[in-house]
Design a protein around this motif. Structure first.
Motif, short mmCIF file in Angstrom:
data_model
loop_
_atom_site.label_atom_id
_atom_site.label_comp_id
_atom_site.label_asym_id
_atom_site.label_seq_id
_atom_site.Cartn_x
_atom_site.Cartn_y
_atom_site.Cartn_z
N SER A 108 1.04 -0.98 -0.11
CA SER A 108 -0.44 -0.21 0.16
C SER A 108 0.88 1.31 -0.11
O SER A 108 0.83 2.30 -1.15
CB SER A 108 -1.07 0.01 1.69
OG SER A 108 -0.17 0.14 1.80
N GLU A 109 2.09 1.07 0.75
CA GLU A 109 2.84 2.45 0.64
C GLU A 109 3.29 2.76 -0.86
O GLU A 109 3.97 3.38 -1.33
CB GLU A 109 3.99 1.92 1.26
CG GLU A 109 3.71 2.26 2.79
CD GLU A 109 4.98 2.23 3.16
OE1 GLU A 109 5.03 2.45 4.82
OE2 GLU A 109 6.04 1.01 3.24
N ARG A 110 3.64 1.27 -1.69
CA ARG A 110 4.08 1.81 -3.17
C ARG A 110 3.24 2.40 -3.33
O ARG A 110 3.67 2.96 -4.78
CB ARG A 110 4.58 0.17 -3.32
CG ARG A 110 5.39 -0.41 -3.68
CD ARG A 110 5.92 -1.98 -4.00
NE ARG A 110 6.68 -2.21 -3.41
CZ ARG A 110 8.20 -2.67 -4.06
NH1 ARG A 110 7.87 -2.29 -5.25
NH2 ARG A 110 8.98 -3.05 -3.48
N GLU A 111 1.61 1.71 -3.77
CA GLU A 111 0.52 2.26 -4.47
C GLU A 111 0.54 3.85 -3.90
O GLU A 111 0.53 4.39 -4.90
CB GLU A 111 -0.34 2.40 -3.98
CG GLU A 111 -2.01 2.14 -5.48
CD GLU A 111 -3.37 2.09 -4.26
OE1 GLU A 111 -2.78 0.78 -3.82
OE2 GLU A 111 -4.03 2.57 -5.04
N ASP A 112 0.92 4.50 -2.72
CA ASP A 112 1.13 5.87 -2.24
C ASP A 112 1.80 6.65 -2.61
O ASP A 112 2.22 7.79 -3.32
CB ASP A 112 0.58 5.91 -0.71
CG ASP A 112 -0.44 5.62 -0.29
OD1 ASP A 112 -2.08 5.25 -1.05
OD2 ASP A 112 -0.76 5.77 1.29
N ILE A 113 3.12 5.44 -2.76
CA ILE A 113 4.23 6.56 -3.67
C ILE A 113 3.94 6.42 -5.25
O ILE A 113 4.33 7.73 -5.74
CB ILE A 113 5.50 5.52 -3.49
CG1 ILE A 113 5.87 5.48 -2.21
CG2 ILE A 113 6.96 6.01 -4.67
CD1 ILE A 113 7.24 4.50 -1.97
N ILE A 114 3.66 5.99 -6.36
CA ILE A 114 3.28 6.07 -7.33
C ILE A 114 2.47 6.89 -7.59
O ILE A 114 2.09 7.87 -8.44
CB ILE A 114 2.79 4.36 -7.80
CG1 ILE A 114 4.15 3.09 -7.54
CG2 ILE A 114 2.27 5.08 -9.09
CD1 ILE A 114 3.58 1.98 -8.47
N LYS A 115 1.19 6.88 -6.97
CA LYS A 115 -0.31 7.82 -6.89
C LYS A 115 0.87 9.14 -6.45
O LYS A 115 0.90 10.70 -7.42
CB LYS A 115 -1.20 7.84 -5.78
CG LYS A 115 -1.89 7.19 -6.39
CD LYS A 115 -2.99 6.43 -5.96
CE LYS A 115 -3.45 6.49 -4.41
NZ LYS A 115 -4.27 5.90 -3.97
N LEU A 130 5.99 4.26 -14.18
CA LEU A 130 5.54 3.27 -13.70
C LEU A 130 5.31 1.94 -14.11
O LEU A 130 5.62 1.58 -13.38
CB LEU A 130 3.83 3.71 -14.12
CG LEU A 130 2.62 2.61 -14.17
CD1 LEU A 130 2.88 2.51 -12.38
CD2 LEU A 130 1.36 3.56 -14.42
N LEU A 131 6.77 2.03 -15.01
CA LEU A 131 6.77 0.92 -15.86
C LEU A 131 8.05 0.22 -15.35
O LEU A 131 8.00 -0.90 -14.15
CB LEU A 131 7.56 0.80 -16.64
CG LEU A 131 6.78 1.05 -18.35
CD1 LEU A 131 7.39 1.46 -19.32
CD2 LEU A 131 5.63 0.15 -18.51
N TRP A 132 8.97 1.58 -14.44
CA TRP A 132 9.91 0.39 -13.51
C TRP A 132 9.63 0.41 -12.02
O TRP A 132 10.19 -0.57 -11.34
CB TRP A 132 10.45 1.83 -13.53
CG TRP A 132 12.09 2.16 -14.29
CD1 TRP A 132 12.22 0.88 -14.87
CD2 TRP A 132 12.06 3.36 -15.13
NE1 TRP A 132 13.12 1.05 -16.11
CE2 TRP A 132 13.14 3.26 -15.95
CE3 TRP A 132 11.88 4.38 -15.04
CZ2 TRP A 132 13.17 4.05 -17.05
CZ3 TRP A 132 12.22 6.16 -16.18
CH2 TRP A 132 13.36 4.99 -16.93
N TYR A 133 7.78 1.60 -11.80
CA TYR A 133 7.62 1.13 -10.38
C TYR A 133 7.21 -0.79 -10.08
O TYR A 133 7.01 -1.33 -8.90
CB TYR A 133 6.42 1.79 -9.89
CG TYR A 133 7.00 2.69 -9.15
CD1 TYR A 133 7.87 3.26 -8.61
CD2 TYR A 133 6.89 4.40 -9.96
CE1 TYR A 133 8.42 4.80 -7.76
CE2 TYR A 133 7.26 5.59 -9.92
CZ TYR A 133 7.73 5.42 -8.03
OH TYR A 133 8.09 7.05 -7.52
N THR A 134 6.79 -0.79 -11.49
CA THR A 134 5.64 -2.15 -10.90
C THR A 134 6.86 -3.29 -11.50
O THR A 134 6.46 -4.28 -11.93
CB THR A 134 4.98 -2.37 -11.43
OG1 THR A 134 4.95 -1.79 -12.99
CG2 THR A 134 3.35 -1.51 -11.54
N LYS A 135 7.71 -3.54 -11.71
CA LYS A 135 8.98 -4.29 -12.04
C LYS A 135 9.22 -5.18 -10.95
O LYS A 135 9.27 -5.13 -10.07
CB LYS A 135 10.15 -3.45 -12.83
CG LYS A 135 11.10 -4.38 -13.98
CD LYS A 135 12.34 -3.29 -14.73
CE LYS A 135 13.45 -4.82 -14.26
NZ LYS A 135 15.14 -3.83 -14.76
#
Ligand SMILES: Cc1cc2nc3c(=O)[nH]c(=O)nc-3n(C[C@H](O)[C@H](O)[C@H](O)COP(=O)(O)O)c2cc1C
Length: 326
Positions: free
Chosen positions: A253-260, A283-288
């Motif tokens: 959930s922190e990752r989702e917040d960081i991306i947003k 976004l591609l890098w964040y979800t790699k």
């Protein structure tokens, strides 16, 4: 760690990366600590001709400090003028690019072409040194090719011209970003200089940073690709270099917040259309490396507005088994 008159809070630097180290990205990185960040590389010629694009690269925000402006060019007078312009814009340090291998840059005698031209390097650095009292650094490569490894020679010229620190990315121009960085060259430069040396190349996490310092004796490290999609990596590197050895990995959930948060900043900076376009690669890098990340990334092709992107992102992060770390 000091570079000239500048005192850095820690010895981990964010590498200049064209198309990446814009204000939104720097804002994300600053959250995790960063001794010194750089702009994307800026054409000295563009600054002197006052093009919007070049000036735009000098944009910063509150808290974006210390910030180095990286300029490139081959003409000593133009680089000196550009350094003054950057100084007036409020940056804390000037860096001269001597590593860019892009043809368009090299054929003008700038970027990595300078690694084969010590007399021009000397003219440039004396001219820039006279133009500004800001801390001055150079970012160099190993050399032009394996038959012309000039890092030590160019670093010594830089020191003689009054440069305050040398940043070494020990790959040759013809290597681009391929193969391994030869950290031994950082060690050779460090042994040859009195001024601080910053080592760069292939630092993916705290272990690499510690190993680089142990092998080369460099005074600080600079990280580029190792923070793409993982800006918190800087916090980990700093923690290990400072002996606290705390390793932070954000929860899902922190990752989702960081991306947003990064998305919002990107849109605030460039507007929805351009902000989304600029953000896509992040976004591609964040979800790699995330479970089902590849499937999620496929869904991004058709998304061109913020609302759909946020909805899709939330679904992905909420989905059962959707995005556990592998
Ligand atoms: C996308 C991208 C853009 C880059 N742009 C620049 C630049 O503008 N100026 C520069 O000196 N180096 C640039 N570099 C090189 C990095 O600053 C760094 O030297 C290189 O990536 C090696 O470090 P790393 O292994 O930590 O990524 C760029 C690298 C990448 C991947």
């Amino acid at each position: 760690m000091r570079i000239g008159s500048l005192s850095l809070e820690n010895s981990v630097l964010l590498a200049p990366m064209a198309g990446i180290t814009d204000p939104p990205f720097r804002q994300m990185v600053r959250k995790y600590g960063c001794g010194l960040a750089f702009t994307e590389m800026i054409s000295a010629d563009g600054l002197v001709r006052k093009t919007d694009r070049s000036y735009g690269y000098l944009q910063s925000f509150q808290g974006d400090s210390p910030l180095g402006a990286q300029i490139f060019g081959a003409d000593p007078a133009i680089l000196a003028e550009a350094a003054k312009i950057a100084a007036e814009a409020g940056v804390d340090l000037i860096d001269i690019n001597m590593g860019c291998p892009v043809r368009k840059v090299v054929k003008t005698g700038a970027g990595v072409a300078l690694m084969g031209n010590p007399s021009r390097v000397s003219e440039i650095l004396r001219s820039v040194r006279n133009a500004t009292s800001l801390p001055l650094t150079v970012k160099i490569r190993a050399g032009i090719n394996s038959r012309s490894i000039t890092a030590v020679q160019i670093a010594q010229v830089a020191q003689d011209c009054g440069v305050d620190a040398v940043i070494v990315h020990p790959r040759t121009a013809d290597q681009g970003l391929a193969g391994h960085a030869s950290w031994e060259i950082i060690r050779d430069v460090k042994r040859a200089l009195r001024i601080p040396v910053v080592g760069n190349g292939d630092i993916k996490g705290p272990d690499d940073a510690c190993r680089m310092i142990a092998l080369t004796g460099c005074d600080a490290v600079m990280v580029g690709r190792g923070v793409l999609g993982e800006p918190w990596n800087l916090k980990n590197i700093i923690s290990f270099l400072e002996g606290r050895n705390e390793y932070y990995v954000p929860s899902i959930s922190e990752r989702e917040d960081i991306i947003k948060c990064h998305l919002e900043k990107s849109i605030f900076y460039a507007g929805e259309k351009h902000g989304l376009r600029r953000f896509r690669k992040h976004l591609l890098w964040y979800t790699k490396g995330l479970k089902w990340g590849a499937q999620y990334r496929k869904t991004l092709t058709n998304i061109c507005d913020k609302k759909s992107l946020l909805e899709g992102l939330h679904l992905y992060f909420q989905a059962k088994n959707g995005c556990c770390l592998d």
